[in-house]
Design a protein around this motif. Structure first.
Motif, mmCIF file in Angstrom:
data_model
loop_
_atom_site.group_PDB
_atom_site.id
_atom_site.type_symbol
_atom_site.label_atom_id
_atom_site.label_comp_id
_atom_site.label_asym_id
_atom_site.label_seq_id
_atom_site.Cartn_x
_atom_site.Cartn_y
_atom_site.Cartn_z
ATOM 1 N N MET A 51 0.923 -1.035 -0.525
ATOM 2 C CA MET A 51 0.211 -0.044 -0.163
ATOM 3 C C MET A 51 1.180 1.525 0.335
ATOM 4 S SD MET A 51 -3.272 -1.260 2.400
ATOM 5 C CE MET A 51 -3.823 0.238 2.079
ATOM 6 N N GLY A 52 2.044 1.276 -0.755
ATOM 7 C CA GLY A 52 2.799 2.084 -0.831
ATOM 8 C C GLY A 52 2.929 3.063 -1.881
ATOM 9 N N SER A 53 3.610 3.759 -2.032
ATOM 10 C CA SER A 53 3.456 4.481 -3.022
ATOM 11 C C SER A 53 4.661 3.439 -4.571
ATOM 12 C CB SER A 53 4.533 5.535 -3.886
ATOM 13 O OG SER A 53 3.801 6.672 -3.039
ATOM 14 N N LEU A 54 4.553 3.404 -5.783
ATOM 15 C CA LEU A 54 5.257 2.353 -6.775
ATOM 16 C C LEU A 54 6.219 3.625 -7.657
ATOM 17 C CD1 LEU A 54 2.021 0.692 -6.302
ATOM 18 C CD2 LEU A 54 2.712 0.223 -8.575
ATOM 19 N N ILE A 55 6.801 2.784 -7.900
ATOM 20 C CA ILE A 55 7.812 3.348 -8.770
ATOM 21 C C ILE A 55 7.924 3.455 -10.641
ATOM 22 C CG2 ILE A 55 9.820 3.912 -8.703
ATOM 23 C CD1 ILE A 55 11.087 2.810 -6.496
ATOM 24 N N ALA A 56 7.665 4.426 -11.539
ATOM 25 C CA ALA A 56 7.138 4.488 -12.205
ATOM 26 C C ALA A 56 8.434 4.700 -13.153
ATOM 27 C CB ALA A 56 6.457 5.590 -12.936
ATOM 28 N N CYS A 57 9.024 3.940 -14.802
ATOM 29 C CA CYS A 57 10.639 4.010 -14.524
ATOM 30 C C CYS A 57 10.337 3.725 -16.809
ATOM 31 C CB CYS A 57 10.891 1.807 -14.568
ATOM 32 S SG CYS A 57 11.208 2.109 -12.697
ATOM 33 N N GLY A 58 10.672 4.852 -16.851
ATOM 34 C CA GLY A 58 10.564 5.532 -18.209
ATOM 35 C C GLY A 58 11.827 5.097 -19.326
ATOM 36 N N ASP A 59 11.467 4.273 -20.327
ATOM 37 C CA ASP A 59 12.552 4.962 -21.036
ATOM 38 C C ASP A 59 12.275 4.155 -22.256
ATOM 39 O OD1 ASP A 59 12.326 1.416 -21.625
ATOM 40 O OD2 ASP A 59 13.210 1.740 -19.682
ATOM 41 N N GLU A 60 13.327 5.522 -23.437
ATOM 42 C CA GLU A 60 12.510 5.598 -25.267
ATOM 43 C C GLU A 60 13.035 4.139 -25.785
ATOM 44 O OE1 GLU A 60 15.841 7.678 -27.199
ATOM 45 O OE2 GLU A 60 16.629 8.449 -25.627
ATOM 46 N N GLY A 61 11.244 3.937 -25.619
ATOM 47 C CA GLY A 61 11.055 2.500 -26.509
ATOM 48 C C GLY A 61 12.501 1.836 -28.070
#
Length: 259
Positions: free
Chosen positions: A124-134
């Motif tokens: 029930m804590g924050s999630l880490i969103a990870c984004g990188d170039e496709g």
């Protein structure tokens, strides 16, 4: 062939180097190769292109074994944001939609084109969103395939490091500081809950100014109370005396953190 019986190669990909660890197949894989290959970054194009182009040559010694390859991406190639816990979200698609919204709010419209993943931190804590170039992931798949290898996983360095040390961090409020050459990830954590996350680019002598860096981060977050406990995970052991006013715990592994 079962992946258990394939040789394994773990590769850390940074803007100016590849860090490799090769393991011979078996129930208890045996380390048979450890190497750092320097790469000259290109003046134009994506920051990751030169390192990924160097993969086939780096993997050449393992080509005959058709190994399984796992990749750890430098934090320089990944963008992060925290996604607050939301009990109304039920599916992965819903979480990814919220993650994209958060990354777009932090990094702008370019995040609409990124490949995304989310990582749990605590119940029930924050999630880490990870984004990188496709295009980065496409290039990885292509270059690993050129080496007659199988790409088994791709993971950001922040997540790999956190998973490695999370059971040793305890529940007290702390700063988590993860270093790569020229780059610091700073996260504020309390009771296992991530409250902030930021990437900061630094000079080689950043350790001399480490206390000032933390004080600036505290001011930016307008913390209700100071946080003096600091957990560091760096390629080289950290001298705690260099950070007056803070209690440092160095979780750097023997031999460094690479691969």
């Amino acid at each position: 062939m079962s992946l258990l019986w394939r040789d394994q190669v773990r590769v850390g990909i940074a803007p100016n180097r590849l860090i490799l660890a090769g393991y011979q197949r078996g129930v208890y894989p045996r380390l048979v190769r450890r190497d750092i290959i320097e790469v000259q970054p290109a003046d134009t194009g994506s920051a990751w292109q030169a390192s990924i182009d160097a993969l086939p040559e780096a993997l050449a010694p393992s080509r005959a074994a058709k190994p399984e390859v796992s990749i750890i991406l430098s934090n320089c190639f990944v963008r992060y944001a925290l996604v607050p816990w939301n009990p109304t979200l039920r599916t992965e698609a819903e979480w990814l939609a919220l993650a994209r919204h958060r990354l777009t709010a932090v990094h702008g419209a370019t995040a609409e084109q990124w490949e995304l993943r989310v990582t749990d931190t605590v119940r029930m804590g924050s999630l880490i969103a990870c984004g990188d170039e496709g295009t980065l992931l496409d290039a990885l798949q292509a270059k690993v395939g050129e080496s007659r290898a199988t790409l088994s996983s791709v993971q950001p360095y922040l997540i790999a490091a956190f998973n490695r040390i999370r059971t040793k961090m305890g529940q007290e409020p702390c700063w988590l500081v993860i270093e790569e050459p020229g780059c610091l990830m700073l996260a504020r954590i309390r009771g296992g809950h991530w409250l902030s996350i930021r990437c900061r680019y630094v000079e080689e002598n950043w350790r001399e100014n480490f206390a000032e860096i933390l004080e600036r981060e505290s001011a930016l977050l307008a913390l209700d109370e100071p946080c003096t406990r600091v957990i560091v995970y760096t390629p080289m052991a950290f001298d705690g005396d260099a950070c007056s006013g803070f209690q440092l715990r160095d979780l750097t592994l023997a031999g460094g953190t690479a691969a």
